[in-house]
Design a protein around this motif. Structure first.
Motif, PDB file in Angstrom:
ATOM      1  N   UNK A 197       0.752  -1.147  -0.158  1.00  0.00           N
ATOM      2  CA  UNK A 197      -0.080   0.085  -0.087  1.00  0.00           C
ATOM      3  C   UNK A 197       0.577   1.291  -0.113  1.00  0.00           C
ATOM      4  N   UNK A 198       2.142   1.185   0.573  1.00  0.00           N
ATOM      5  CA  UNK A 198       2.858   2.527   0.843  1.00  0.00           C
ATOM      6  C   UNK A 198       4.067   2.707   0.232  1.00  0.00           C
ATOM      7  N   UNK A 199       4.704   1.527  -0.370  1.00  0.00           N
ATOM      8  CA  UNK A 199       6.109   1.724  -0.694  1.00  0.00           C
ATOM      9  C   UNK A 199       5.972   2.265  -2.089  1.00  0.00           C
ATOM     10  N   UNK A 200       7.011   3.451  -2.165  1.00  0.00           N
ATOM     11  CA  UNK A 200       7.537   4.136  -3.191  1.00  0.00           C
ATOM     12  C   UNK A 200       8.680   3.206  -3.952  1.00  0.00           C
ATOM     13  N   UNK A 201       9.206   2.430  -2.858  1.00  0.00           N
ATOM     14  CA  UNK A 201      10.297   1.752  -3.346  1.00  0.00           C
ATOM     15  C   UNK A 201      10.387   0.827  -2.241  1.00  0.00           C
ATOM     16  N   UNK A 202      10.963  -0.636  -2.896  1.00  0.00           N
ATOM     17  CA  UNK A 202      11.241  -1.662  -1.819  1.00  0.00           C
ATOM     18  C   UNK A 202      12.857  -1.971  -1.801  1.00  0.00           C
ATOM     19  N   UNK A 203      13.568  -2.281  -0.764  1.00  0.00           N
ATOM     20  CA  UNK A 203      14.916  -2.697  -0.600  1.00  0.00           C
ATOM     21  C   UNK A 203      14.780  -4.208  -0.194  1.00  0.00           C
ATOM     22  N   UNK A 204      15.659  -4.936  -0.983  1.00  0.00           N
ATOM     23  CA  UNK A 204      15.823  -6.416  -0.654  1.00  0.00           C
ATOM     24  C   UNK A 204      17.238  -6.841  -0.438  1.00  0.00           C
ATOM     25  N   UNK A 205      17.605  -8.016   0.125  1.00  0.00           N
ATOM     26  CA  UNK A 205      18.697  -8.474   0.350  1.00  0.00           C
ATOM     27  C   UNK A 205      19.287  -9.325  -0.666  1.00  0.00           C
ATOM     28  N   UNK A 206      18.444  -9.941  -1.480  1.00  0.00           N
ATOM     29  CA  UNK A 206      18.771 -10.670  -2.677  1.00  0.00           C
ATOM     30  C   UNK A 206      17.662 -10.715  -3.808  1.00  0.00           C
TER      31      UNK A 206
END
Length: 427
Positions: A197-206
């Motif tokens: 609902x809220x993410x303008x961007x997502x950061x991930x580890x892999x």
């Protein structure tokens, strides 16, 4: 011109009462240093029962400092009582004497609880409502904490000028619900829907975590935000140089909470067979991690199987330097997990020059292709053969795996932030 940054400190506040950091804590701390420590236009945000509160940068940095002080991560290995106790059990005592923390037993835990209580009181007294958040801020949430309480993030509907970036560590409770506590799959779905609902961007580890996260958002018909992949940094303590033990017989290492997902049961079954075949020459297995959930069969073997009780050692409470010294001392790391979001022990071991045998899963392939030996997590005979080959004197397999690590440079935090930086800057 950089946006003002609002870093969510909520998890770090809760971790004031803990003696050592988890993997997610380390990510939180790295981001706190990167954004609060090096950006003057930054503030802290803390989620409370009465709504989000904004803390000036100086107050936020004091919380970060208090958390770090409580963890005592800079203690050398030979001053770590947990490391010294483990060394004695392995028959490789450390010279000198351990320096025990000052104060009565339990006083450190009480002190941490008192610091946390004072910190919470200070937050309530000195913080301001979310309206005080600078306009056009970048809001960074780098843990999963409170995401299962969607109302805590409703303020983002009112502050449309704020762009939010969330760090997703894994979606394992949804993709592999059989390995979690009862109800955890439903809670994690709520968390990921909050992100959607809220993410303008997502950061991930892999890359694997990123693919699985986007697949969920697609299934739930959320828009696809940009996803930035940044492998997690290895702490500087992990390296080839430094103290090490010299155990009198081959000693293998397994890292992680004892739970069904980590597949400790396979290792304990292997050690029962090894004890039957090799008797007193059976290698040691050191399991670094506390006992978790849904692991009754593995714990039964730890407590009642003679071959396991004689040759497997549980170790918990090791400092970072203690774990690094142990990695430099062992024969190989065994990592037979069924699934992982990342698998930080694999790269920590590789940085320490420790050969790695890991399960053949996407996350491990991504971070250790060409470095580790891979086996299917259900391939018991394959794992057994690998252990027996590695325990041989002058093992060619161990020499081969060690040789693969020559010149290896582990991921570090500057490289992580260089990887995710363009996505955040584009917001």
């Amino acid at each position: 011109m950089q946006r003002p940054t609002a870093f969510d400190l909520t998890r770090l506040v809760t971790r004031l009462r803990h003696a050592s950091p988890s993997g997610i804590d380390r990510v939180d701390l790295a981001y706190a240093h990167a954004f609060l420590g090096h950006r003057e236009k930054s503030v802290g945000v803390v989620s409370t029962a009465v709504g989000p509160r904004v803390l000036p940068r100086e107050e936020a940095l004091s919380i970060v400092a208090a958390v770090e002080a409580g963890w005592i991560e800079d203690r050398p290995a030979d001053e770590d009582p947990a490391y010294r106790r483990l060394a004695a059990r392995l028959g490789a005592p450390v010279p000198g004497e351990a320096r025990e923390p000052a104060g009565k037993p339990g006083s450190a835990a009480r002190d941490r609880r008192l610091i946390q209580a004072r910190t919470v009181a200070r937050i309530l007294a000195r913080s301001r409502p979310i309206a005080a958040l600078p306009r056009d801020s970048l809001y960074l949430h780098t843990s999963h904490l409170r995401l299962d309480k969607p109302g805590r993030f409703d303020w983002l509907y009112d502050r449309r000028d704020v762009r939010a970036a969330f760090f997703v560590h894994d979606v394992i409770p949804i993709s592999h619900p059989e390995y979690g506590r009862a109800g955890e799959a439903a809670r994690h779905e709520v968390r990921m829907r909050t992100v959607g609902r809220h993410a303008a961007a997502i950061l991930v580890n892999s890359e694997d975590t990123g693919r699985r996260t986007l697949a969920l958002l697609d299934a739930w018909r959320f828009p696809r935000p940009p996803v930035a992949v940044g492998h997690l940094g290895v702490e500087p303590a992990f390296g080839r140089e430094g103290p090490r033990l010299h155990p009198p017989r081959p000693t293998f290492l397994a890292c992680g909470t004892i739970e069904s997902r980590k597949n400790h049961l396979l290792l304990f079954q292997l050690w029962r067979v090894l004890a039957e075949r090799h008797g007193a020459a059976t290698p040691r297995l050191v399991v670094v991690g506390r006992r978790g959930w849904e692991a009754e069969s593995a714990i039964d073997m730890l407590e009642r199987c003679p071959g396991v009780t004689a040759h497997v050692i549980e170790a918990s409470g090791l400092s970072t330097h203690g774990l690094a010294a142990l990695m430099r001392s062992c024969t190989a790391l065994l990592m037979p997990s069924f699934t992982e979001g990342y698998g930080i022990p694999v790269v920590e071991a590789a940085a320490s020059g420790l050969p790695v045998v890991a399960s053949d899963i996407p996350a491990h392939r991504e971070i250790a292709e060409g470095l580790a030996r891979f086996h299917d997590p259900l391939d018991g005979p394959g794992w057994l053969a690998a252990v027996e080959r590695l325990m041989e004197a002058g093992s060619p397999l161990r020499a081969d795996l060690a040789g693969r690590l020559e010149g290896y440079r582990p991921p570090d935090w500057p490289a992580h932030f260089a990887a995710v930086g363009p996505t955040l800057a584009a917001l």
